[in-house]
Design a protein around this motif. Structure first.
Motif, PDB file in Angstrom:
ATOM      1  N   LYS A   1       0.819  -1.265  -0.068  1.00  0.00           N
ATOM      2  CA  LYS A   1      -0.127   0.067  -0.126  1.00  0.00           C
ATOM      3  C   LYS A   1       0.873   1.211   0.173  1.00  0.00           C
ATOM      4  N   THR A   2       2.004   1.166   0.443  1.00  0.00           N
ATOM      5  CA  THR A   2       3.148   2.495   0.523  1.00  0.00           C
ATOM      6  C   THR A   2       4.018   2.308  -0.564  1.00  0.00           C
ATOM      7  N   TRP A   3       3.853   1.260  -1.148  1.00  0.00           N
ATOM      8  CA  TRP A   3       4.922   1.293  -2.592  1.00  0.00           C
ATOM      9  C   TRP A   3       4.456   2.379  -3.605  1.00  0.00           C
ATOM     10  N   LYS A   4       5.358   3.043  -4.429  1.00  0.00           N
ATOM     11  CA  LYS A   4       5.060   3.980  -5.050  1.00  0.00           C
ATOM     12  C   LYS A   4       6.137   3.874  -6.248  1.00  0.00           C
ATOM     13  N   CYS A   5       5.859   3.635  -7.463  1.00  0.00           N
ATOM     14  CA  CYS A   5       6.800   3.495  -8.758  1.00  0.00           C
ATOM     15  C   CYS A   5       7.582   4.784  -8.735  1.00  0.00           C
ATOM     16  N   PRO A   6       8.853   4.525  -9.122  1.00  0.00           N
ATOM     17  CA  PRO A   6       9.829   5.954  -9.445  1.00  0.00           C
ATOM     18  C   PRO A   6       9.152   6.342 -10.808  1.00  0.00           C
ATOM     19  N   LYS A   7       9.627   7.698 -11.107  1.00  0.00           N
ATOM     20  CA  LYS A   7       9.337   8.387 -12.240  1.00  0.00           C
ATOM     21  C   LYS A   7      10.247   7.554 -13.441  1.00  0.00           C
ATOM     22  N   ILE A   8       9.511   7.009 -14.635  1.00  0.00           N
ATOM     23  CA  ILE A   8       9.959   5.866 -15.659  1.00  0.00           C
ATOM     24  C   ILE A   8       9.813   6.539 -16.994  1.00  0.00           C
ATOM     25  N   LEU A   9      10.697   6.113 -17.562  1.00  0.00           N
ATOM     26  CA  LEU A   9      10.605   6.182 -19.185  1.00  0.00           C
ATOM     27  C   LEU A   9      10.937   4.984 -19.838  1.00  0.00           C
ATOM     28  N   PHE A  10      10.086   4.593 -20.877  1.00  0.00           N
ATOM     29  CA  PHE A  10      10.195   3.570 -21.579  1.00  0.00           C
ATOM     30  C   PHE A  10      10.672   3.739 -22.888  1.00  0.00           C
ATOM     31  N   THR A  11      11.624   3.395 -23.473  1.00  0.00           N
ATOM     32  CA  THR A  11      11.879   3.501 -25.005  1.00  0.00           C
ATOM     33  C   THR A  11      11.982   2.379 -25.586  1.00  0.00           C
ATOM     34  N   THR A  12      11.301   2.510 -26.982  1.00  0.00           N
ATOM     35  CA  THR A  12      11.497   1.395 -27.864  1.00  0.00           C
ATOM     36  C   THR A  12      11.269   1.716 -29.123  1.00  0.00           C
ATOM     37  N   SER A  13      11.384   0.743 -30.160  1.00  0.00           N
ATOM     38  CA  SER A  13      11.352   0.978 -31.596  1.00  0.00           C
ATOM     39  C   SER A  13      10.101   0.045 -32.372  1.00  0.00           C
ATOM     40  N   THR A  14       9.575   0.765 -33.031  1.00  0.00           N
ATOM     41  CA  THR A  14       8.593  -0.174 -33.845  1.00  0.00           C
ATOM     42  C   THR A  14       9.138  -1.241 -34.576  1.00  0.00           C
ATOM     43  N   MET A  15      10.294  -1.161 -35.287  1.00  0.00           N
ATOM     44  CA  MET A  15      11.018  -1.916 -36.107  1.00  0.00           C
ATOM     45  C   MET A  15      11.819  -2.871 -35.154  1.00  0.00           C
ATOM     46  N   ASP A  16      11.914  -3.175 -33.812  1.00  0.00           N
ATOM     47  CA  ASP A  16      12.701  -3.952 -33.013  1.00  0.00           C
ATOM     48  C   ASP A  16      12.597  -5.318 -33.338  1.00  0.00           C
ATOM     49  N   ASP A  17      13.517  -6.089 -33.999  1.00  0.00           N
ATOM     50  CA  ASP A  17      13.558  -7.264 -34.306  1.00  0.00           C
ATOM     51  C   ASP A  17      13.688  -8.494 -33.457  1.00  0.00           C
ATOM     52  N   ARG A  18      14.194  -8.020 -32.262  1.00  0.00           N
ATOM     53  CA  ARG A  18      14.450  -8.864 -31.104  1.00  0.00           C
ATOM     54  C   ARG A  18      13.435  -8.860 -29.930  1.00  0.00           C
ATOM     55  N   VAL A  19      13.166  -7.731 -29.536  1.00  0.00           N
ATOM     56  CA  VAL A  19      12.048  -7.654 -28.503  1.00  0.00           C
ATOM     57  C   VAL A  19      10.765  -6.729 -29.055  1.00  0.00           C
ATOM     58  N   HIS A  20       9.720  -7.368 -29.139  1.00  0.00           N
ATOM     59  CA  HIS A  20       8.709  -6.690 -29.980  1.00  0.00           C
ATOM     60  C   HIS A  20       8.233  -5.305 -29.139  1.00  0.00           C
ATOM     61  N   PRO A  21       7.953  -4.256 -29.658  1.00  0.00           N
ATOM     62  CA  PRO A  21       7.556  -3.302 -28.770  1.00  0.00           C
ATOM     63  C   PRO A  21       6.255  -3.267 -28.024  1.00  0.00           C
TER      64      PRO A  21
END
Length: 101
Positions: free
Chosen positions: A23-43
């Motif tokens: 209940k007291t947990w809070k996510c840090p500010k976070i940025l996700f970056t990805t590429s539509t054309m990533d051929d290894r890990v799907h966005p």
């Protein structure tokens, strides 16, 4: 080990303690970056993670969840030097704002 401090304590007590911590947990500010054309890990994985944080954690626990998807590039997120520069600019701008510089 059994001691006088944990006699009578059950797994239910442990679960209640875990719930209090969550209940007291809070996510840090976070940025996700990805590429539509990533051929290894799907966005889609990054999209699902962002969606999960926003929907399940909500604004109270995850107030700043940012997402940037380059439509070109590959696994590294960028196709050329200008895209690399743009990706790092976005990343550093996020850090400056997140760290309140």
């Amino acid at each position: 080990t059994l001691s006088s401090s944990n006699i009578g304590k059950t797994n239910e007590d442990d679960m209640k303690e875990d719930e209090r911590k969550y209940k007291t947990w809070k996510c840090p500010k976070i940025l996700f970056t990805t590429s539509t054309m990533d051929d290894r890990v799907h966005p889609g994985h990054a999209r699902k993670m962002v969606s999960s944080l926003q929907n399940e954690a909500g604004l109270a626990k995850a107030p700043v969840v940012c997402y940037w998807e380059n439509v070109e590039g590959g696994h590294g997120g960028a196709a050329d030097n200008s895209q690399i520069a743009e990706m790092w600019t976005i990343t550093y701008e996020f850090l400056v704002k997140a760290l309140d510089f």
